[in-house]
Design a protein around this motif. Structure first.
Motif, PDB file in Angstrom:
ATOM      1  N   LEU A 175      50.209  51.183  52.982  1.00  0.00           N
ATOM      2  CA  LEU A 175      50.129  51.800  54.383  1.00  0.00           C
ATOM      3  C   LEU A 175      50.382  50.911  55.602  1.00  0.00           C
ATOM      4  O   LEU A 175      50.903  51.457  56.362  1.00  0.00           O
ATOM      5  CB  LEU A 175      48.743  52.377  54.659  1.00  0.00           C
ATOM      6  CG  LEU A 175      48.198  53.455  53.680  1.00  0.00           C
ATOM      7  CD1 LEU A 175      46.739  53.906  53.885  1.00  0.00           C
ATOM      8  CD2 LEU A 175      49.094  54.792  53.847  1.00  0.00           C
ATOM      9  N   ASP A 176      50.287  49.661  55.138  1.00  0.00           N
ATOM     10  CA  ASP A 176      50.570  48.434  56.248  1.00  0.00           C
ATOM     11  C   ASP A 176      51.995  47.837  55.967  1.00  0.00           C
ATOM     12  O   ASP A 176      52.393  47.014  56.513  1.00  0.00           O
ATOM     13  CB  ASP A 176      49.690  47.590  56.232  1.00  0.00           C
ATOM     14  CG  ASP A 176      48.164  47.684  56.850  1.00  0.00           C
ATOM     15  OD1 ASP A 176      48.295  48.655  57.665  1.00  0.00           O
ATOM     16  OD2 ASP A 176      47.337  47.275  56.433  1.00  0.00           O
ATOM     17  N   SER A 177      52.670  48.620  55.126  1.00  0.00           N
ATOM     18  CA  SER A 177      53.878  48.104  54.826  1.00  0.00           C
ATOM     19  C   SER A 177      55.028  48.079  56.051  1.00  0.00           C
ATOM     20  O   SER A 177      54.739  48.938  57.068  1.00  0.00           O
ATOM     21  CB  SER A 177      55.072  49.115  53.757  1.00  0.00           C
ATOM     22  OG  SER A 177      54.185  48.928  52.587  1.00  0.00           O
ATOM     23  N   VAL A 191      55.781  49.129  61.395  1.00  0.00           N
ATOM     24  CA  VAL A 191      54.965  49.426  60.076  1.00  0.00           C
ATOM     25  C   VAL A 191      55.080  51.058  59.738  1.00  0.00           C
ATOM     26  O   VAL A 191      55.251  51.853  60.588  1.00  0.00           O
ATOM     27  CB  VAL A 191      53.399  49.239  60.485  1.00  0.00           C
ATOM     28  CG1 VAL A 191      52.464  49.574  59.311  1.00  0.00           C
ATOM     29  CG2 VAL A 191      53.457  47.899  60.984  1.00  0.00           C
ATOM     30  N   LEU A 192      54.796  51.183  58.396  1.00  0.00           N
ATOM     31  CA  LEU A 192      54.835  52.476  57.684  1.00  0.00           C
ATOM     32  C   LEU A 192      54.293  53.751  58.517  1.00  0.00           C
ATOM     33  O   LEU A 192      54.865  54.630  59.101  1.00  0.00           O
ATOM     34  CB  LEU A 192      54.440  52.522  56.495  1.00  0.00           C
ATOM     35  CG  LEU A 192      54.477  53.770  55.542  1.00  0.00           C
ATOM     36  CD1 LEU A 192      55.896  54.437  55.645  1.00  0.00           C
ATOM     37  CD2 LEU A 192      53.594  53.715  54.254  1.00  0.00           C
ATOM     38  N   LEU A 193      53.095  53.470  59.167  1.00  0.00           N
ATOM     39  CA  LEU A 193      52.186  54.109  59.935  1.00  0.00           C
ATOM     40  C   LEU A 193      52.849  54.603  61.310  1.00  0.00           C
ATOM     41  O   LEU A 193      52.302  55.723  61.867  1.00  0.00           O
ATOM     42  CB  LEU A 193      50.758  53.958  59.715  1.00  0.00           C
ATOM     43  CG  LEU A 193      49.911  54.141  58.457  1.00  0.00           C
ATOM     44  CD1 LEU A 193      48.508  53.302  58.780  1.00  0.00           C
ATOM     45  CD2 LEU A 193      49.710  55.631  58.059  1.00  0.00           C
ATOM     46  N   ASP A 194      53.456  53.881  61.601  1.00  0.00           N
ATOM     47  CA  ASP A 194      54.114  54.091  63.320  1.00  0.00           C
ATOM     48  C   ASP A 194      54.579  55.441  63.244  1.00  0.00           C
ATOM     49  O   ASP A 194      54.893  55.990  64.453  1.00  0.00           O
ATOM     50  CB  ASP A 194      55.141  53.072  63.408  1.00  0.00           C
ATOM     51  CG  ASP A 194      54.493  51.634  63.810  1.00  0.00           C
ATOM     52  OD1 ASP A 194      53.376  51.686  63.642  1.00  0.00           O
ATOM     53  OD2 ASP A 194      55.202  50.572  63.746  1.00  0.00           O
ATOM     54  N   ASP A 195      55.454  55.952  62.289  1.00  0.00           N
ATOM     55  CA  ASP A 195      55.914  57.185  62.267  1.00  0.00           C
ATOM     56  C   ASP A 195      54.942  58.285  61.889  1.00  0.00           C
ATOM     57  O   ASP A 195      55.418  59.350  61.987  1.00  0.00           O
ATOM     58  CB  ASP A 195      57.115  57.114  61.378  1.00  0.00           C
ATOM     59  CG  ASP A 195      58.241  56.588  61.663  1.00  0.00           C
ATOM     60  OD1 ASP A 195      58.288  56.302  63.049  1.00  0.00           O
ATOM     61  OD2 ASP A 195      58.947  56.011  60.843  1.00  0.00           O
ATOM     62  N   LEU A 203      41.251  56.624  57.597  1.00  0.00           N
ATOM     63  CA  LEU A 203      42.278  57.155  58.655  1.00  0.00           C
ATOM     64  C   LEU A 203      41.694  58.105  59.488  1.00  0.00           C
ATOM     65  O   LEU A 203      41.220  59.053  58.848  1.00  0.00           O
ATOM     66  CB  LEU A 203      43.624  57.372  57.971  1.00  0.00           C
ATOM     67  CG  LEU A 203      44.157  56.387  57.086  1.00  0.00           C
ATOM     68  CD1 LEU A 203      43.683  56.676  55.561  1.00  0.00           C
ATOM     69  CD2 LEU A 203      45.685  56.519  57.081  1.00  0.00           C
ATOM     70  N   TRP A 204      42.175  57.940  60.579  1.00  0.00           N
ATOM     71  CA  TRP A 204      41.824  59.208  61.643  1.00  0.00           C
ATOM     72  C   TRP A 204      42.881  59.362  62.370  1.00  0.00           C
ATOM     73  O   TRP A 204      43.856  58.606  62.707  1.00  0.00           O
ATOM     74  CB  TRP A 204      40.514  58.975  62.298  1.00  0.00           C
ATOM     75  CG  TRP A 204      40.626  57.581  63.163  1.00  0.00           C
ATOM     76  CD1 TRP A 204      40.905  57.267  64.380  1.00  0.00           C
ATOM     77  CD2 TRP A 204      40.035  56.362  62.508  1.00  0.00           C
ATOM     78  NE1 TRP A 204      40.699  55.927  64.706  1.00  0.00           N
ATOM     79  CE2 TRP A 204      40.257  55.406  63.368  1.00  0.00           C
ATOM     80  CE3 TRP A 204      39.514  55.845  61.350  1.00  0.00           C
ATOM     81  CZ2 TRP A 204      39.903  54.091  63.351  1.00  0.00           C
ATOM     82  CZ3 TRP A 204      39.165  54.483  61.206  1.00  0.00           C
ATOM     83  CH2 TRP A 204      39.457  53.721  62.376  1.00  0.00           C
ATOM     84  N   VAL A 205      43.175  60.434  63.039  1.00  0.00           N
ATOM     85  CA  VAL A 205      44.297  60.953  63.856  1.00  0.00           C
ATOM     86  C   VAL A 205      44.371  60.122  65.139  1.00  0.00           C
ATOM     87  O   VAL A 205      42.994  60.060  65.857  1.00  0.00           O
ATOM     88  CB  VAL A 205      44.290  62.569  64.165  1.00  0.00           C
ATOM     89  CG1 VAL A 205      45.310  62.798  65.286  1.00  0.00           C
ATOM     90  CG2 VAL A 205      44.281  63.587  62.926  1.00  0.00           C
ATOM     91  N   ARG A 206      45.158  59.175  65.486  1.00  0.00           N
ATOM     92  CA  ARG A 206      45.603  58.229  66.443  1.00  0.00           C
ATOM     93  C   ARG A 206      44.890  58.976  67.838  1.00  0.00           C
ATOM     94  O   ARG A 206      43.968  58.104  68.566  1.00  0.00           O
ATOM     95  CB  ARG A 206      46.761  57.874  66.561  1.00  0.00           C
ATOM     96  CG  ARG A 206      46.823  56.431  67.318  1.00  0.00           C
ATOM     97  CD  ARG A 206      48.351  56.067  67.170  1.00  0.00           C
ATOM     98  NE  ARG A 206      48.640  55.465  66.021  1.00  0.00           N
ATOM     99  CZ  ARG A 206      49.459  55.774  65.240  1.00  0.00           C
ATOM    100  NH1 ARG A 206      50.251  56.926  65.394  1.00  0.00           N
ATOM    101  NH2 ARG A 206      49.648  55.295  64.020  1.00  0.00           N
TER     102      ARG A 206
END
Length: 335
Positions: free
Chosen positions: A157-159, A170-174, A207-210
């Protein structure tokens, strides 16, 4: 050839570290919330009152549900039919890959197609991660193996994109998800793990919605108790309730009716998805589970091994469905 899934666990076994339930790590301010059972679970800091009075019924429902679970702690890792019925747990089947089945009217998350995940894996060079999912130091400890497994998920997830730039995306940025350790800041719930009588479980990350526009929560749960089809572990239900209470303890979640929870539940080298929510209005707990998936020795050469692991990631990156705001007549599960 599919990438090897990392990583080797180094250092002290998590089960041997100082834990939240131990005297050494429990401050004088972390008083137990009084319950009628002598197995009083530590749930809230002393005030024990939610920030918003509208979520008080949910807090009361959670505390009421915790009592039979507390009596079972140390006796059995699984919930028997008596406890399931007492808690009014409704359990049903969940498809591991819903994208290849007919639309699910009760879906809480929408997974991306397998092809999209494959493209992400190529974009972020998943195969560049080196190592093995097996722990070299604690191979016989299912809890530590599970911690290793969830750490691997967190690493993916932190890729970041292959780059020398430390600000590389980072992967989660999108995606709309924020990942972090549990519990998040401002939480007054402190018991989200268990280390008594060789029965261990721990919420490793959540994980939670930003922007908190949706109430959906996801987390990885490491357990020492074996996962078995047809059985629900005490840790799965315990943490679903405490995580629900934790986020309802935050002001920005007070406007929601309930919090949909998705768990990547892991024990040893086995994993499954558990999904559900605690509904104070109906006073029921809804649970849906997929069959247990074995990632252990002898399975890593299966053609579907990497596909199954990527599907776990697809769950963690899935799009939340529904908003579940209070007073909404049209907002239903799966919309």
């Amino acid at each position: 050839m599919p990438p090897r899934i990392p990583i080797r666990l180094h250092g002290q076994s998590p089960a041997a570290q100082t834990h939240p339930d131990s005297d050494a790590s429990t401050s004088s301010t972390q008083a137990q919330f009084t319950m009628s059972s002598h197995h009083s679970p530590t749930l809230f800091l002393p005030s024990a009152m939610p920030y918003d009075a509208s979520v008080l019924p949910t807090h009361e429902f959670i505390l009421e549900s915790m009592e039979p679970l507390a009596r079972n702690r140390g006796r059995t890792p699984y919930l028997d039919d008596c406890v399931m019925n007492k808690l009014r747990i409704e359990r049903s089947h969940l498809e591991f890959d819903p994208t290849i089945h007919a639309p699910d009217p009760n879906a809480l998350l929408k997974l991306m197609p397998e092809e999209s995940m494959t493209k992400l894996a190529r974009k972020f060079h998943f195969w560049s991660h080196d190592g093995t999912i097996a722990s070299s130091d604690y191979d016989d400890d299912p809890f530590t193996q599970a911690c290793t497994f969830t750490e691997v998920l967190d690493i993916y997830l932190d890729s970041t994109l292959p780059s020398e730039d430390i600000t590389s995306p980072v992967l989660l940025d999108d995606f709309i998800w924020e990942v972090g350790e549990f519990p998040p800041d401002q939480s007054r719930i402190i018991n989200y793990s268990n280390y008594e009588k060789n029965c261990h479980w721990n919420v490793d990350f959540a994980l939670w919605v930003r922007d908190c526009s949706r109430p959906h929560i996801q987390y990885a749960l490491s357990q020492s108790d074996s996962l078995e089809d047809g059985k629900v572990t005490l840790g799965e239900v315990w943490t679903l309730l405490t995580v629900t209470g934790c986020f309802f303890d935050r002001p920005e979640y007070a406007r929601f009716d309930f919090i949909p929870v998705t768990i990547v539940s892991v024990s040893g080298m086995k994993a499954r998805i558990v999904q559900g929510y605690a509904d104070a209005k109906t006073r029921r707990i809804t649970l849906r589970t997929i069959p247990v998936i074995d990632f252990g020795p002898g399975h890593e050469r299966e053609r579907t091994y990497w596909t199954k692991f990527q599907t776990l990631l697809r769950w963690l990156l899935a799009e939340p469905l529904g908003t579940f705001t209070k007073g909404s007549d049209t907002d239903v599960v799966g919309v």
